[in-house]
Design a protein around this motif. Structure first.
Motif, PDB file in Angstrom:
ATOM      1  N   SER A   1       0.832  -1.206   0.000  1.00 47.58           N
ATOM      2  CA  SER A   1       0.000   0.000   0.000  1.00 47.58           C
ATOM      3  C   SER A   1       0.865   1.254   0.000  1.00 47.58           C
ATOM      4  O   SER A   1       0.636   2.189  -0.777  1.00 47.58           O
ATOM      5  N   TRP A   2       1.869   1.253   0.877  1.00 53.32           N
ATOM      6  CA  TRP A   2       2.786   2.401   0.961  1.00 53.32           C
ATOM      7  C   TRP A   2       3.645   2.503  -0.306  1.00 53.32           C
ATOM      8  O   TRP A   2       3.791   3.590  -0.881  1.00 53.32           O
ATOM      9  N   ALA A   3       4.193   1.379  -0.746  1.00 53.34           N
ATOM     10  CA  ALA A   3       5.126   1.386  -1.885  1.00 53.34           C
ATOM     11  C   ALA A   3       4.426   1.821  -3.176  1.00 53.34           C
ATOM     12  O   ALA A   3       4.989   2.588  -3.965  1.00 53.34           O
ATOM     13  N   PHE A   4       3.216   1.335  -3.405  1.00 49.85           N
ATOM     14  CA  PHE A   4       2.462   1.757  -4.589  1.00 49.85           C
ATOM     15  C   PHE A   4       2.206   3.263  -4.554  1.00 49.85           C
ATOM     16  O   PHE A   4       2.318   3.953  -5.577  1.00 49.85           O
TER      17      PHE A   4
ATOM     18  N   LYS B   1       2.759   8.220  -6.982  1.00 51.00           N
ATOM     19  CA  LYS B   1       2.397   9.583  -6.588  1.00 51.00           C
ATOM     20  C   LYS B   1       2.747  10.635  -7.634  1.00 51.00           C
ATOM     21  O   LYS B   1       1.941  11.550  -7.881  1.00 51.00           O
ATOM     22  N   PRO B   2       3.915  10.566  -8.298  1.00 51.40           N
ATOM     23  CA  PRO B   2       4.228  11.586  -9.315  1.00 51.40           C
ATOM     24  C   PRO B   2       3.251  11.590 -10.493  1.00 51.40           C
ATOM     25  O   PRO B   2       3.120  12.603 -11.188  1.00 51.40           O
ATOM     26  N   ILE B   3       2.582  10.485 -10.746  1.00 55.63           N
ATOM     27  CA  ILE B   3       1.639  10.409 -11.863  1.00 55.63           C
ATOM     28  C   ILE B   3       0.329  11.084 -11.494  1.00 55.63           C
ATOM     29  O   ILE B   3      -0.198  11.897 -12.258  1.00 55.63           O
ATOM     30  N   HIS B   4      -0.205  10.730 -10.323  1.00 55.27           N
ATOM     31  CA  HIS B   4      -1.452  11.342  -9.854  1.00 55.27           C
ATOM     32  C   HIS B   4      -1.534  11.176  -8.335  1.00 55.27           C
ATOM     33  O   HIS B   4      -1.933  10.114  -7.859  1.00 55.27           O
ATOM     34  N   PRO B   5      -1.168  12.199  -7.573  1.00 57.35           N
ATOM     35  CA  PRO B   5      -1.107  12.092  -6.103  1.00 57.35           C
ATOM     36  C   PRO B   5      -2.427  11.681  -5.468  1.00 57.35           C
ATOM     37  O   PRO B   5      -2.449  10.812  -4.581  1.00 57.35           O
ATOM     38  N   GLU B   6      -3.546  12.284  -5.901  1.00 56.26           N
ATOM     39  CA  GLU B   6      -4.832  12.005  -5.267  1.00 56.26           C
ATOM     40  C   GLU B   6      -5.303  10.579  -5.528  1.00 56.26           C
ATOM     41  O   GLU B   6      -5.717   9.865  -4.611  1.00 56.26           O
ATOM     42  N   TYR B   7      -5.208  10.148  -6.774  1.00 54.73           N
ATOM     43  CA  TYR B   7      -5.631   8.790  -7.105  1.00 54.73           C
ATOM     44  C   TYR B   7      -4.713   7.750  -6.462  1.00 54.73           C
ATOM     45  O   TYR B   7      -5.172   6.669  -6.063  1.00 54.73           O
ATOM     46  N   SER B   8      -3.428   8.067  -6.367  1.00 49.62           N
ATOM     47  CA  SER B   8      -2.480   7.141  -5.731  1.00 49.62           C
ATOM     48  C   SER B   8      -2.805   6.972  -4.256  1.00 49.62           C
ATOM     49  O   SER B   8      -2.735   5.858  -3.715  1.00 49.62           O
ATOM     50  N   LEU B   9      -3.170   8.082  -3.615  1.00 49.92           N
ATOM     51  CA  LEU B   9      -3.556   8.015  -2.203  1.00 49.92           C
ATOM     52  C   LEU B   9      -4.832   7.194  -2.041  1.00 49.92           C
ATOM     53  O   LEU B   9      -4.933   6.353  -1.133  1.00 49.92           O
ATOM     54  N   LEU B  10      -5.808   7.425  -2.926  1.00 46.71           N
ATOM     55  CA  LEU B  10      -7.060   6.669  -2.863  1.00 46.71           C
ATOM     56  C   LEU B  10      -6.804   5.180  -3.061  1.00 46.71           C
ATOM     57  O   LEU B  10      -7.369   4.343  -2.335  1.00 46.71           O
ATOM     58  N   ALA B  11      -5.941   4.847  -4.023  1.00 51.00           N
ATOM     59  CA  ALA B  11      -5.616   3.438  -4.273  1.00 51.00           C
ATOM     60  C   ALA B  11      -4.967   2.802  -3.046  1.00 51.00           C
ATOM     61  O   ALA B  11      -5.277   1.670  -2.672  1.00 51.00           O
ATOM     62  N   GLY B  12      -4.058   3.556  -2.397  1.00 48.73           N
ATOM     63  CA  GLY B  12      -3.410   3.055  -1.202  1.00 48.73           C
ATOM     64  C   GLY B  12      -4.392   2.833  -0.064  1.00 48.73           C
ATOM     65  O   GLY B  12      -4.328   1.823   0.651  1.00 48.73           O
TER      66      GLY B  12
ATOM     67  N   GLY C   1      -4.390   0.342 -12.143  1.00 50.00           N
ATOM     68  CA  GLY C   1      -4.298   0.221 -13.595  1.00 50.00           C
ATOM     69  C   GLY C   1      -4.612   1.529 -14.297  1.00 50.00           C
ATOM     70  O   GLY C   1      -3.955   1.895 -15.284  1.00 50.00           O
ATOM     71  N   TYR C   2      -5.608   2.247 -13.790  1.00 53.01           N
ATOM     72  CA  TYR C   2      -5.984   3.538 -14.386  1.00 53.01           C
ATOM     73  C   TYR C   2      -4.843   4.547 -14.257  1.00 53.01           C
ATOM     74  O   TYR C   2      -4.526   5.269 -15.210  1.00 53.01           O
ATOM     75  N   ILE C   3      -4.215   4.572 -13.086  1.00 48.72           N
ATOM     76  CA  ILE C   3      -3.074   5.477 -12.884  1.00 48.72           C
ATOM     77  C   ILE C   3      -1.929   5.087 -13.815  1.00 48.72           C
ATOM     78  O   ILE C   3      -1.302   5.934 -14.454  1.00 48.72           O
ATOM     79  N   ALA C   4      -1.654   3.773 -13.898  1.00 47.76           N
ATOM     80  CA  ALA C   4      -0.554   3.289 -14.741  1.00 47.76           C
ATOM     81  C   ALA C   4      -0.780   3.639 -16.208  1.00 47.76           C
ATOM     82  O   ALA C   4       0.183   3.906 -16.943  1.00 47.76           O
TER      83      ALA C   4
END
Length: 239
Positions: free
Chosen positions: A78-81, A86-97, A165-168
């Motif tokens: 969760s943390w590593a992802f 985060k550089p791609i999309h901070p908000e979505y990355s946080l939500l995914a985590g 996947g969406y972020i990637a």
């Protein structure tokens, strides 16, 4: 060392940590669920399940230990992802985590029922023959609670994978095939476990569907983990 260089080092390290944790988790899952759980638990037969566990208590305890390894690995991932994406999309990355942490909490709740089942077996040995049916029913109830709660958790896990996947997909450095497989894996988890959890009358059809969709379900996240280990750790920036 500049602030950017420090963050880049952390980001590259997060790729290695995520990839390693995913591989550890995969092996632990194959052992705990694929081997032990499926060997000891006989669906619809509480007496045989109890007998199997009584004969192989240590193996059942190793299954629980394997789930503990998975829970810890999930927290790390969760943390590593989050750090890596985060550089791609901070908000979505946080939500995914956060979605993965919610799933992990659900899994931990599910596994607590296996601990209850194990304690029931240890505390009630030996038993009078007439008490065995009651114990078998109690143990199977706990095991079924584990499977039901975990299945609900996998719906959340599927949403997490779809978000990853969406972020990637937004990063040209991440292969589109891996991104698409992540989305497909997430959608498959959500569909299969929505059916298992809320439409039990369709279990036979769902089991067939699960077999068909097992390839993207397995390859999606595992493929991303392998890519992180060998390619993701070398990413210098996302643009």
């Amino acid at each position: 060392m500049t602030t950017r260089s420090k963050y880049l080092n952390i980001q590259n390290s997060s790729a290695i940590i995520a990839g390693t944790s995913l591989l550890i988790m995969t092996f632990a899952a194959f052992f705990s669920f694929g081997y032990v759980h499926n060997s000891l638990v006989v669906t619809g037969d509480s007496a045989s399940t109890l007998k199997n566990i009584q004969v192989s208590v240590s193996l059942f305890e190793f299954e629980i230990l394997g789930w503990l390894v998975i829970i810890i690995s999930d927290i790390v991932v969760s943390w590593a992802f989050y750090v890596f994406l985060k550089p791609i999309h901070p908000e979505y990355s946080l939500l995914a985590g956060l979605l993965r942490l919610v799933y992990t909490a659900t899994l931990a709740t599910a596994v607590s029922n296996l601990v209850i089942a194990n304690n029931l077996v240890l505390e009630n040995t030996p038993l009078l023959i007439e008490s065995m049916d009651i114990l078998a029913s109690q143990v199977m109830t706990s095991i079924m609670a584990f499977e039901s709660i975990w299945s609900i958790g996998l719906i959340i896990f599927g949403a997490h994978l779809m978000m990853i996947g969406y972020i990637a997909l937004k990063a040209r450095q991440i292969p589109k095939l891996i991104s698409i497989l992540l989305v497909a894996a997430g959608a498959s988890y959500m569909l299969i476990h929505l059916l298992y959890s809320f439409f039990p009358q369709l279990d036979s059809a769902t089991a067939i569907m699960e077999t068909i969709l097992s390839i993207p379900m397995i390859i999606g996240e595992l493929g991303f983990g392998i890519w992180l280990l060998f390619k993701g750790r070398k990413i210098s920036s996302f643009d």
